[in-house]
Design a protein around this motif. Structure first.
Motif, PDB file in Angstrom:
ATOM      1  N   PHE A 142       0.760  -1.169   0.123  1.00  0.00           N
ATOM      2  CA  PHE A 142       0.099   0.114  -0.080  1.00  0.00           C
ATOM      3  C   PHE A 142       0.891   1.210   0.035  1.00  0.00           C
ATOM      4  O   PHE A 142       1.843   1.254   0.737  1.00  0.00           O
ATOM      5  CB  PHE A 142      -0.769   0.055   1.280  1.00  0.00           C
ATOM      6  N   ARG A 143       0.438   2.214  -0.896  1.00  0.00           N
ATOM      7  CA  ARG A 143       1.187   3.396  -0.772  1.00  0.00           C
ATOM      8  C   ARG A 143       0.265   4.701  -0.934  1.00  0.00           C
ATOM      9  O   ARG A 143      -0.757   4.593  -1.441  1.00  0.00           O
ATOM     10  CB  ARG A 143       1.995   3.502  -2.263  1.00  0.00           C
ATOM     11  N   PHE A 144       0.999   5.733  -0.286  1.00  0.00           N
ATOM     12  CA  PHE A 144       0.276   7.037  -0.177  1.00  0.00           C
ATOM     13  C   PHE A 144       0.820   8.139  -0.606  1.00  0.00           C
ATOM     14  O   PHE A 144       2.121   8.301  -0.070  1.00  0.00           O
ATOM     15  CB  PHE A 144      -0.310   7.192   1.249  1.00  0.00           C
ATOM     16  N   LEU A 157     -11.996   2.804   0.628  1.00  0.00           N
ATOM     17  CA  LEU A 157     -11.219   1.587   1.387  1.00  0.00           C
ATOM     18  C   LEU A 157     -11.447   1.548   2.876  1.00  0.00           C
ATOM     19  O   LEU A 157     -11.604   0.721   3.313  1.00  0.00           O
ATOM     20  CB  LEU A 157      -9.687   1.555   0.999  1.00  0.00           C
ATOM     21  N   TYR A 158     -11.269   2.714   3.374  1.00  0.00           N
ATOM     22  CA  TYR A 158     -11.557   2.947   4.910  1.00  0.00           C
ATOM     23  C   TYR A 158     -12.896   2.557   5.248  1.00  0.00           C
ATOM     24  O   TYR A 158     -13.283   1.666   6.187  1.00  0.00           O
ATOM     25  CB  TYR A 158     -11.196   4.496   5.091  1.00  0.00           C
ATOM     26  N   LEU A 214      -4.291   3.398   7.285  1.00  0.00           N
ATOM     27  CA  LEU A 214      -4.897   4.318   6.771  1.00  0.00           C
ATOM     28  C   LEU A 214      -5.211   5.619   7.674  1.00  0.00           C
ATOM     29  O   LEU A 214      -5.001   6.795   7.265  1.00  0.00           O
ATOM     30  CB  LEU A 214      -6.308   4.003   6.401  1.00  0.00           C
ATOM     31  N   GLU A 215      -5.126   5.344   8.858  1.00  0.00           N
ATOM     32  CA  GLU A 215      -5.200   6.389  10.074  1.00  0.00           C
ATOM     33  C   GLU A 215      -3.857   7.316  10.080  1.00  0.00           C
ATOM     34  O   GLU A 215      -4.091   8.398  10.046  1.00  0.00           O
ATOM     35  CB  GLU A 215      -5.290   5.946  11.383  1.00  0.00           C
ATOM     36  N   SER A 216      -2.721   6.610   9.629  1.00  0.00           N
ATOM     37  CA  SER A 216      -1.352   7.318   9.427  1.00  0.00           C
ATOM     38  C   SER A 216      -1.592   8.033   8.250  1.00  0.00           C
ATOM     39  O   SER A 216      -0.777   9.407   8.298  1.00  0.00           O
ATOM     40  CB  SER A 216      -0.158   6.381   9.516  1.00  0.00           C
ATOM     41  N   THR A 217      -2.249   7.802   7.182  1.00  0.00           N
ATOM     42  CA  THR A 217      -2.376   8.646   6.038  1.00  0.00           C
ATOM     43  C   THR A 217      -3.168   9.891   6.536  1.00  0.00           C
ATOM     44  O   THR A 217      -2.925  11.104   5.750  1.00  0.00           O
ATOM     45  CB  THR A 217      -3.255   8.013   4.746  1.00  0.00           C
ATOM     46  N   TYR A 218      -4.278   9.587   7.270  1.00  0.00           N
ATOM     47  CA  TYR A 218      -5.425  10.622   7.564  1.00  0.00           C
ATOM     48  C   TYR A 218      -4.524  11.672   8.521  1.00  0.00           C
ATOM     49  O   TYR A 218      -4.892  12.914   8.574  1.00  0.00           O
ATOM     50  CB  TYR A 218      -6.384  10.168   8.392  1.00  0.00           C
TER      51      TYR A 218
END
Length: 123
Positions: free
Chosen positions: A8-10, A39-40, A89-93
């Motif tokens: 997974f990449r952001f 996704l979330y 995902l939370e780290s991306t947010y």
């Protein structure tokens, strides 16, 4: 079921999507771009329609979600570990909050890509 590697990449410059590269043990990988919110949400409720869908599944002592990816010729369902994907995902947010996603977009570049405009062709 066959195990498959998923990376997974952001990219904070395009925060509304995440890239998922799926690589089988033997063979080439394929990269899909999936809406970050889709996704979330799919970790906890049915999300998406058409080519990309995600929905939760309870069972065997751990929470998982299914990720359905379909193209014109092929389709596959992948099992996702909810806790790990949610944490990622939370780290991306934390990097780009949902309410700030559109602030980071370069609309001119987006429209140029969408319309397949070459340098100077649209000027």
């Amino acid at each position: 079921m066959q195990p498959i590697r998923a990376e997974f990449r952001f990219d904070a410059s395009s925060p509304m999507v995440v890239s998922v590269t799926l690589t089988p043990w033997c063979g080439q990988g394929v990269t899909w771009r999936i809406g970050r919110e889709l996704l979330y949400r799919g970790l906890y409720e049915e999300s998406g329609e058409g080519d990309v869908q995600v929905w939760p599944v309870q069972g065997e002592g751990r929470d998982t979600a299914w990720l359905l990816l379909e193209s014109r010729d092929h389709g596959a369902v992948f099992e996702l570990p909810v806790a790990e994907v949610e944490q990622w995902l939370e780290s991306t947010y934390e990097l780009v909050p949902a309410e700030s996603e559109t602030d980071a977009l370069d609309w001119d570049a987006f429209l140029d890509d969408l319309l397949d405009v070459e340098d100077g062709a649209g000027d």
